[in-house]
Design a protein around this motif. Structure first.
Motif, PDB file in Angstrom:
ATOM      1  N   MET A 178       0.277  10.075  10.626  1.00  0.00           N
ATOM      2  CA  MET A 178      -0.916   9.549   9.953  1.00  0.00           C
ATOM      3  C   MET A 178      -1.065   8.047  10.188  1.00  0.00           C
ATOM      4  O   MET A 178      -2.180   7.544  10.285  1.00  0.00           O
ATOM      5  N   GLY A 179       0.061   7.334  10.303  1.00  0.00           N
ATOM      6  CA  GLY A 179      -0.025   5.920  10.673  1.00  0.00           C
ATOM      7  C   GLY A 179      -0.668   5.765  12.039  1.00  0.00           C
ATOM      8  O   GLY A 179      -1.525   4.899  12.255  1.00  0.00           O
TER       9      GLY A 179
ATOM     10  N   GLY B 212      -1.716   1.731   5.135  1.00  0.00           N
ATOM     11  CA  GLY B 212      -2.438   2.519   4.133  1.00  0.00           C
ATOM     12  C   GLY B 212      -2.529   3.986   4.512  1.00  0.00           C
ATOM     13  O   GLY B 212      -2.292   4.863   3.671  1.00  0.00           O
ATOM     14  N   THR B 213      -2.849   4.277   5.774  1.00  0.00           N
ATOM     15  CA  THR B 213      -2.954   5.690   6.172  1.00  0.00           C
ATOM     16  C   THR B 213      -1.567   6.328   6.240  1.00  0.00           C
ATOM     17  O   THR B 213      -1.413   7.498   5.897  1.00  0.00           O
TER      18      THR B 213
ATOM     19  N   LEU C 270       0.930   5.595   4.304  1.00  0.00           N
ATOM     20  CA  LEU C 270       1.274   5.891   2.905  1.00  0.00           C
ATOM     21  C   LEU C 270       0.571   7.158   2.422  1.00  0.00           C
ATOM     22  O   LEU C 270       1.155   7.958   1.701  1.00  0.00           O
ATOM     23  N   ALA C 271      -0.688   7.344   2.843  1.00  0.00           N
ATOM     24  CA  ALA C 271      -1.419   8.555   2.458  1.00  0.00           C
ATOM     25  C   ALA C 271      -0.737   9.782   3.049  1.00  0.00           C
ATOM     26  O   ALA C 271      -0.590  10.814   2.386  1.00  0.00           O
ATOM     27  N   GLY C 272      -0.299   9.684   4.318  1.00  0.00           N
ATOM     28  CA  GLY C 272       0.410  10.798   4.946  1.00  0.00           C
ATOM     29  C   GLY C 272       1.720  11.081   4.229  1.00  0.00           C
ATOM     30  O   GLY C 272       2.060  12.238   3.937  1.00  0.00           O
ATOM     31  N   PHE C 273       2.457  10.029   3.914  1.00  0.00           N
ATOM     32  CA  PHE C 273       3.720  10.132   3.177  1.00  0.00           C
ATOM     33  C   PHE C 273       3.502  10.843   1.847  1.00  0.00           C
ATOM     34  O   PHE C 273       4.214  11.785   1.490  1.00  0.00           O
ATOM     35  N   ALA C 274       2.464  10.407   1.126  1.00  0.00           N
ATOM     36  CA  ALA C 274       2.146  11.014  -0.161  1.00  0.00           C
ATOM     37  C   ALA C 274       1.754  12.476   0.011  1.00  0.00           C
ATOM     38  O   ALA C 274       2.084  13.320  -0.814  1.00  0.00           O
TER      39      ALA C 274
END
Ligand SMILES: Nc1ncnc2c1ncn2[C@@H]1O[C@H](COP(=O)(O)OP(=O)(O)O)[C@@H](O)[C@H]1O
Ligand SMILES: [Mg+2]
Lengths: 289, 238
Positions: free
Chosen positions: A71-72, A197-198, A200-204
């Motif tokens: 996602m990063g 930011g992206t 982190l969204a993927g991680f979440a």
């Protein structure tokens, strides 16, 4: 009482997941003034990528890493490849990131189908612990999710508050023209924030599967929650994202548990109250030059 | 140091700079006067790269930098003390001051502005040193102005663009700003000073230009301007 304690712990676990998504969302908006509507879809896609990697490698942590890095990379592609084509037009950026939501949704549906999937955490994380009060039995995976969220939140705080890059990001939220006038290439910092930011969204999206599941439609739910969080907390504010996540998550779990018929309304009560009383958000600044 | 030729800048639909010619020589204090709304800030922001000119050139040591991004212009030795100061409210005094000091720029800056550190700024403005961990917006107006000047100095400039540094300050603080400007000029820094405060401007200036309706309508020495009440009356109203 037992029920209330369990719901409260659930709330904080959900808050952790929501915070991971909305902190990136709010930072991206803060420095770039881009409302990344694809943030929810990135969350979902991160989970799907991890699902497949875990299926192949039988290791949760490789899945977590893959979902985050992929996602990063997607963020880098969008920030470097797509957004420059649309510079200076907020409306075009909104439409483009919304368009990506449809693309990601269709691709995901084709690859992973429409049924809910699941990711199980390994070893002891998959057990439960009996708490020393009220005999509550609570799944370890949720404690793990909460703990990891706290660790990431602290790391993010340290990055923002204790490093020069963090100072540049905060200054960029205040006045990015002035940052550039001090000889700093803000574009590079913007790209880094977008990628962070992206990622982190993927991680979440991977970490959050035991809490919110892995199914089509989650992207919209998560995007709405992230939007609600930053509206409540204040756009561009790290602390606002933290506070907003806790408020929204608690409203969500209490609403679902005690007022199931109107749970969505309960969720948006804090939103409406904040918009009426303090439109810039609880920790937001009145105007951002 | 800087040569501006036939510079045209719009703000939205407003045609603000309508062909500016101006030189800012090394080591001197060049003052720009003009009534409100004449385009002084627009000129400063165009030099810094915050506004894109429609036409014309801005040469730094012979290289045209018109239309380049602000960070590239800053790295050529130009620093801005903007109108309204524009400190970063989320940053402490210390962070505001040192934001523009990157590892790359440390020590590798041309002479003239070299050697500025936060310690040196704190020596110059002791009040700031006592408040280094406060937020930038918890300072008095005078302290904020000193911080804005210090922040610009720490980028290691050869030219300081100062846009109405006396605005909103008490007379005794304006006096202090005047001293600082004189000291910096003494140390070899070129200064481009935009002012509404006629006294401060005349005391600081090596040369004066007056901007009216988008172009430079008068230029000369401070002595010339003092001796030309007609020009003062028609362009400045003083
Ligand atoms: N953001 C803006 N958009 C459109 N016009 C502007 C803007 N800012 C300033 N102007 C106009 O540009 C003109 C010059 O403004 P400015 O450069 O700020 O003047 P000064 O600094 O000499 O007071 C004014 O007429 C002002 O109304
Ligand atoms: Mg002005």
């Amino acid at each position: 009482m037992t029920e209330f304690i369990v719901q409260t712990i659930n709330g904080f676990t959900l808050a952790g997941v929501i915070f991971l998504v909305s902190s990136g969302f709010t930072l991206i908006f803060g420095v770039m003034r881009v409302t990344s509507l694809m943030h929810g879809a990135v969350f979902l896609l991160g989970g799907y990528v991890a699902y497949s990697v875990i299926g192949a490698l039988h290791n949760f942590f490789w899945g977590l890493a893959a979902g985050t890095v992929a996602m990063g990379a997607l963020g880098l592609l969008v920030e470097r490849g797509l957004l420059p084509l649309l510079r200076h037009s907020e409306f075009a950026e909104l439409l483009a990131t919304l368009g990506l939501v449809f693309v990601i949704d269709d691709v995901s549906l084709a690859i992973w189908g429409g049924n809910p999937l699941n990711i199980t955490l390994p070893g002891v994380l998959n057990d439960s612990t009996t708490l020393p009060f009220h005999g509550i039995v609570y799944p370890n995976e949720r404690f793990f999710i909460l703990g990891v969220s706290v660790v990431v939140a602290v790391a993010l705080y340290a990055l923002l508050r204790r490093t020069r890059v963090g100072a540049i990001i905060r200054a960029g939220v205040d006045d990015r023209e002035m940052v550039s006038a001090l000889g700093i290439n803000v574009r590079v910092v913007f790209s880094a924030v977008f990628v962070l930011g992206t990622a982190l969204a993927g991680f979440a999206g991977v970490l959050g599967v035991p809490v919110v599941g892995l199914a089509p439609g989650n992207d919209v739910t998560i995007l709405l929650l992230a939007l609600a969080v930053v509206v409540i907390g204040g756009l561009g504010s790290y602390e606002g994202a933290l506070l907003g996540s806790v408020i929204i998550a608690l409203a969500d779990v209490y609403g679902t548990a005690y007022f199931p018929a109107v749970s969505y309304s309960v969720l948006f009560i804090p939103l409406v109250v904040v918009l009426l009383v303090r439109p810039q958000g609880l920790l937001g600044r009145r105007s951002m030059a | 140091m800087i040569e501006i030729r036939d510079l045209h800048t719009y703000r939205g639909l407003n045609y603000v700079l309508q062909g500016i010619d101006l030189d800012i020589p090394d080591g001197q204090c060049t003052v720009l006067l003009g009534r409100n709304g004449m385009g002084k800030t627009t000129l400063v922001q165009t030099i810094m790269g915050l506004l894109r000119p429609r036409g014309g050139t801005v040469r730094i040591d012979g290289t045209d930098i018109a239309g380049r991004p602000p960070f590239a212009i800053a790295r050529r030795g130009v620093a801005l003390v903007p109108q309204g100061r524009r400190l970063f409210p989320s940053l402490t005094v210390e962070e505001n001051l040192t934001l523009g000091v990157s590892r790359r720029s440390r020590g590798s800056r041309p002479a003239g502005g070299a050697g500025w550190t936060s310690e040196r700024v704190y020596e110059l403005f002791p009040n700031l040193g006592q408040r280094r961990h406060h937020r930038g917006n918890q300072l008095s107006g005078g302290e904020q102005q000193m911080l804005a000047i210090g922040r610009a100095l720490l980028t290691g400039p050869r030219l300081l663009l100062m846009d109405e540094p006396s605005e909103g300050l008490a007379p005794v603080i304006v006096e202090r700003v005047g001293q600082v400007i004189a000291d910096l000029r003494e140390q070899g820094l070129a200064i481009f000073l935009v002012e509404q405060n006629y006294g401060l401007a005349i005391r600081s200036a090596d040369s004066v230009s007056i901007l009216a309706n988008g172009s430079v309508v008068w230029r000369g020495t401070p002595g010339d301007l003092d001796a030309d009440p007609a020009a003062r009356e028609s362009h400045l109203g003083v």
